[in-house]
Design a protein around this motif. Structure first.
Motif, PDB file in Angstrom:
ATOM      1  N   ASN A 118      -4.160 -11.815  -0.932  1.00 62.33           N
ATOM      2  CA  ASN A 118      -3.314 -11.099   0.028  1.00 62.33           C
ATOM      3  C   ASN A 118      -4.198 -10.289   0.953  1.00 62.33           C
ATOM      4  O   ASN A 118      -5.088  -9.568   0.501  1.00 62.33           O
ATOM      5  N   GLU A 119      -3.969 -10.440   2.245  1.00 68.24           N
ATOM      6  CA  GLU A 119      -4.729  -9.677   3.235  1.00 68.24           C
ATOM      7  C   GLU A 119      -6.186  -9.535   2.800  1.00 68.24           C
ATOM      8  O   GLU A 119      -6.705  -8.422   2.617  1.00 68.24           O
ATOM      9  N   LEU A 120      -6.856 -10.651   2.649  1.00 68.38           N
ATOM     10  CA  LEU A 120      -8.262 -10.635   2.218  1.00 68.38           C
ATOM     11  C   LEU A 120      -9.059  -9.668   3.105  1.00 68.38           C
ATOM     12  O   LEU A 120      -9.014  -9.769   4.332  1.00 68.38           O
ATOM     13  N   ALA A 158       2.887   4.069  -4.525  1.00 64.24           N
ATOM     14  CA  ALA A 158       2.323   4.599  -3.280  1.00 64.24           C
ATOM     15  C   ALA A 158       3.115   4.179  -2.042  1.00 64.24           C
ATOM     16  O   ALA A 158       2.981   4.793  -0.991  1.00 64.24           O
ATOM     17  N   GLU A 159       3.933   3.144  -2.188  1.00 66.88           N
ATOM     18  CA  GLU A 159       4.643   2.655  -1.002  1.00 66.88           C
ATOM     19  C   GLU A 159       6.136   2.978  -1.028  1.00 66.88           C
ATOM     20  O   GLU A 159       6.926   2.334  -0.346  1.00 66.88           O
ATOM     21  N   LYS A 160       6.503   4.023  -1.802  1.00 67.55           N
ATOM     22  CA  LYS A 160       7.935   4.296  -1.934  1.00 67.55           C
ATOM     23  C   LYS A 160       8.566   4.764  -0.626  1.00 67.55           C
ATOM     24  O   LYS A 160       9.776   4.664  -0.452  1.00 67.55           O
ATOM     25  N   TYR A 161       7.751   5.280   0.297  1.00 66.98           N
ATOM     26  CA  TYR A 161       8.327   5.699   1.587  1.00 66.98           C
ATOM     27  C   TYR A 161       8.134   4.645   2.670  1.00 66.98           C
ATOM     28  O   TYR A 161       8.335   4.909   3.849  1.00 66.98           O
ATOM     29  N   HIS A 162       7.686   3.466   2.271  1.00 71.14           N
ATOM     30  CA  HIS A 162       7.568   2.344   3.225  1.00 71.14           C
ATOM     31  C   HIS A 162       8.917   1.641   3.269  1.00 71.14           C
ATOM     32  O   HIS A 162       9.499   1.328   2.236  1.00 71.14           O
ATOM     33  N   SER A 163       9.397   1.379   4.469  1.00 68.59           N
ATOM     34  CA  SER A 163      10.705   0.743   4.600  1.00 68.59           C
ATOM     35  C   SER A 163      10.724  -0.652   3.977  1.00 68.59           C
ATOM     36  O   SER A 163       9.677  -1.264   3.765  1.00 68.59           O
TER      37      SER A 163
END
Ligand code: GAL
Length: 670
Positions: free
Chosen positions: A172-174, A377-382
């Motif tokens: 993923n996204e190397l 860490a990504e809980k506030y990412h939509s």
């Protein structure tokens, strides 16, 4: 443009012949894909059925599974727990949703980093990057590679025949977090890479110009990555390390791909690129040929050119895909979590952003991620389903877009229609032009390219953004912003383009060095001097608060050149009126046999560039395809019969009977 406007948001869709996109061949469907990264492992099993139902409501056709699942799929070395993923794959299949399946190798599990801490990357300062985040692996670690390929094989063997599987998603996204590793593994691999490039130590010494500062190398063991040094590390060592680092990750992509192709030769392989903003470590022009279809991730950067940057990135991704359709693997429905301030999208922006990618060739519109995380860490990412749930403005906007993309099915497979103008993009010039010990450290390669792109949009003229090696036939005007690294072969190609009638425009700090970052002597811009009909004896960069004015009314910042024109044929299109170069040429135009070559010697910003670009375009005989009152306000992109009109303003625009909403995108079929 003689066209009947059809609002596909409410229309019944359009009919037509389409070619089938490659990643769809297993589903047999011709459609635009719509979906997201789906991380069911973050949720109790009972939520999954609800997910599947809501996916159908939203018109989801595809999900990416397994991106960060290594630790759950292989909880102990060589012991697999595929049960939950079997269940998720089956659930998708019974709901008619295809799966782009990750090889799951993006982030090594704690047992692996505990047993083998020697796979952890090391920074230039010698700091080990510990587990706890993600992507904590050295691209050159043989230990990591062995474990990653074993999992890749297990995934391919387990799921190669699953009816939901339509594509493999390598890692993923190397390079997102581990592009530069300065460990001992990296040092050893760098030496091998250099031996392949240069064969002998003499050749390496010559390329790296090691006569300078007592750097002569007398044995290969003395070669190191450019670790933090007492002073500026050798510039060619730095450039080669960038090339090597991009190649090291490309090698990982190829290694996983080899396993996948061996076990599942019929399943296409991709990996998600990050053509966006200042992400510059991976030379995607070089990677594009390694995937069966190009995929990209893009996140909008807030700011005055945020929309243009999205369009630029989408356009460049189309260029990497050779004009063929590509796959938007990730973008966001609203805010992200990793910018200093994470701005929510306004109503309409969600669809506008997605549709702009489609306008430039995306045949798939996918988000990170399906359901917004409640923890981590990504809980506030939509996500597509926000914390508020399905009863939300955001989810309704998602479902509306799903419907709209469904109506656009006939577009699937349609390549972009080339423009007459192009902007060249070159990763090596990006790397080399922004290196240390230069006339200024303020120069920003991608920003200059983006400013040109904005100038094109402001004039209502389409321009393709192309990797520098792309064929230039068919283009009437090619702009090469800060084309700093110009090997002799590139100079010949550009010269041939002009001799064949093309119009080329280069900017400041172009044509200065060869592929080894050695200056072309005899006056700048070395191998482009004759073509441009100018000679520069000295660069004259500007201090932060310095401005210069040009006699065409524009203002220059950052840079000026002390230019002499070489022949009387060279036209000076603008002169400096202030500063040390007052009276000297600022913008030049050299009509030569065939076409012409122009030069812009200062940073003009989008507005100043629009002035000179207008002149270049009229000399190249290129006009806007938009009516005069729409130029600058409307962005036009064309895929075959399909014309996309994108509102660049915050106001509705009257398109002659049809009101294009602020943030609106309309698709017109000619
Ligand atoms: C990407 C990544 C995703 C997610 C996303 C958030 O870099 O591939 O897993 O982290 O960013 O914007």
């Amino acid at each position: 443009m003689a066209a009947k406007i059809r609002d596909v948001r409410h229309g019944t869709g359009v009919q037509g012949q389409v070619s089938q996109s490659r990643w769809l061949r297993r589903t047999g469907a011709a459609r635009l894909e719509f979906g997201a990264d789906y991380n069911p492992e973050q949720w109790p099993r009972e939520v999954w059925d609800d997910d599947a139902r809501a996916m159908r409501t939203a018109g989801v056709t595809i999900v990416t599974l397994g991106v960060f699942s290594w630790a759950l799929l292989e909880p102990a070395e060589g012991e697999y727990d595929f049960g939950w993923l079997d269940d998720a794959m089956d659930l998708m299949h019974v709901n008619g949703i295809a799966v782009d399946l990750a090889t799951a190798t993006a982030s090594p599990p704690p047992w692996l980093t505990t047993k083998h801490p020697e796979i952890l990357p090391v920074t230039a300062d010698g700091v080990t990057l510990w587990p706890g985040g993600r992507q904590q692996w050295r691209p050159t670690s043989a230990v990591f590679r062995t474990h990653a390929l074993r999992l890749t094989r297990a995934m391919a063997e387990r799921y190669g025949g699953h009816p939901a599987l339509v594509a493999w998603h390598v890692s993923n996204e190397l390079g997102c977090h581990n592009i530069y590793d300065y460990s001992d593994d990296a040092a050893a691999a760098f030496r091998l890479w250099l031996r392949e490039r240069y064969a002998t130590l003499d050749a390496l010494n010559a390329a790296w110009a090691t006569a300078f500062w007592s750097q002569h190398l007398s044995a290969w063991e003395q070669v190191l990555p450019p670790r933090t040094a007492a002073s500026f590390p050798n510039p060619t060592q730095q450039l080669d390390f960038k090339r090597f680092s991009s190649d090291a990750l490309k090698d990982h992509l190829r290694a996983e791909r080899a396993v996948l192709r061996e076990v599942t030769p019929d399943v296409p392989v991709t990996t998600n690129f990050m053509v966006m903003g200042e992400t510059k470590g991976m030379n995607y022009a070089d990677w594009a040929a390694e995937v069966d279809f190009v995929s990209n991730d893009h996140y909008v950067q807030p700011g005055p050119q945020g929309r243009d940057e999205l369009s630029f990135s989408a356009n460049l991704t189309g260029g990497l895909a050779g004009g063929r359709p590509w796959f938007l693997m990730e973008h966001s429905t609203s805010a992200v979590n990793w910018q200093p301030v994470n701005v929510a999208k306004r109503p309409g922006e969600l669809a506008r952003d997605s549709m702009t990618h489609v306008a430039y060739g995306a045949d798939a519109v996918c988000y990170f991620q399906w359901r917004q995380s409640a923890a981590g860490a990504e809980k506030y990412h939509s996500g597509m389903i926000p914390h508020a749930g399905e009863d939300s403005t955001l989810f309704r906007a998602v479902a509306d877009l799903g419907k709209r993309l469904g109506d656009l099915a006939p577009l699937a497979g349609t390549p972009r229609t080339p423009a007459r103008a192009a902007i060249l993009f070159d990763w090596e010039s990006w790397w080399a032009a922004e290196a240390d010990s230069h006339p200024t450290d303020r120069l920003r390669y991608r920003q200059e390219a983006l400013d040109w792109y904005t100038a094109f949009l402001d004039l209502g003229v389409r321009a393709d953004v192309l990797p520098v090696a792309a064929p230039l036939d068919g283009y009437d005007l090619v702009v090469a912003p800060i084309l700093h690294v110009v090997p002799a072969s590139l100079a010949s190609r550009l010269t041939a383009f002009v001799q064949a009638g093309g119009h080329l425009v280069a900017t400041y700090f172009s044509g200065v060095v060869d592929e080894n970052d050695h200056v072309w002597l005899g006056g700048y811009p070395g191998p482009l001097r004759d073509l441009l009909g100018i000679r520069i004896e000295e660069f004259a960069p500007l201090l932060d608060d310095e401005r210069v004015t040009l006699d065409n009314g524009s203002t220059g910042t950052l840079w000026t050149d002390r230019i002499d024109v070489s022949t009387e044929d060279v036209e000076v299109l603008a002169r400096y009126t202030t500063g040390d170069q007052a009276g000297r040429p600022a913008v030049t135009w050299n009509p030569t046999a065939g076409g012409a070559a122009g030069y812009v010697s200062t940073r003009l910003g989008p507005q100043g560039l629009a002035t000179v670009l207008g002149e270049f375009l009229s000399r190249a005989g290129i006009e806007s395809e938009l009516p005069p009152d729409q130029r600058g306000k409307v962005e036009l992109a064309i895929r075959g019969d399909f014309h996309f009109l994108i509102n660049r303003t915050d106001e509705p625009i009257d398109l002659g009977g049809y009101l294009l909403a602020a943030d609106g995108v309309v698709v017109v079929r000619e």
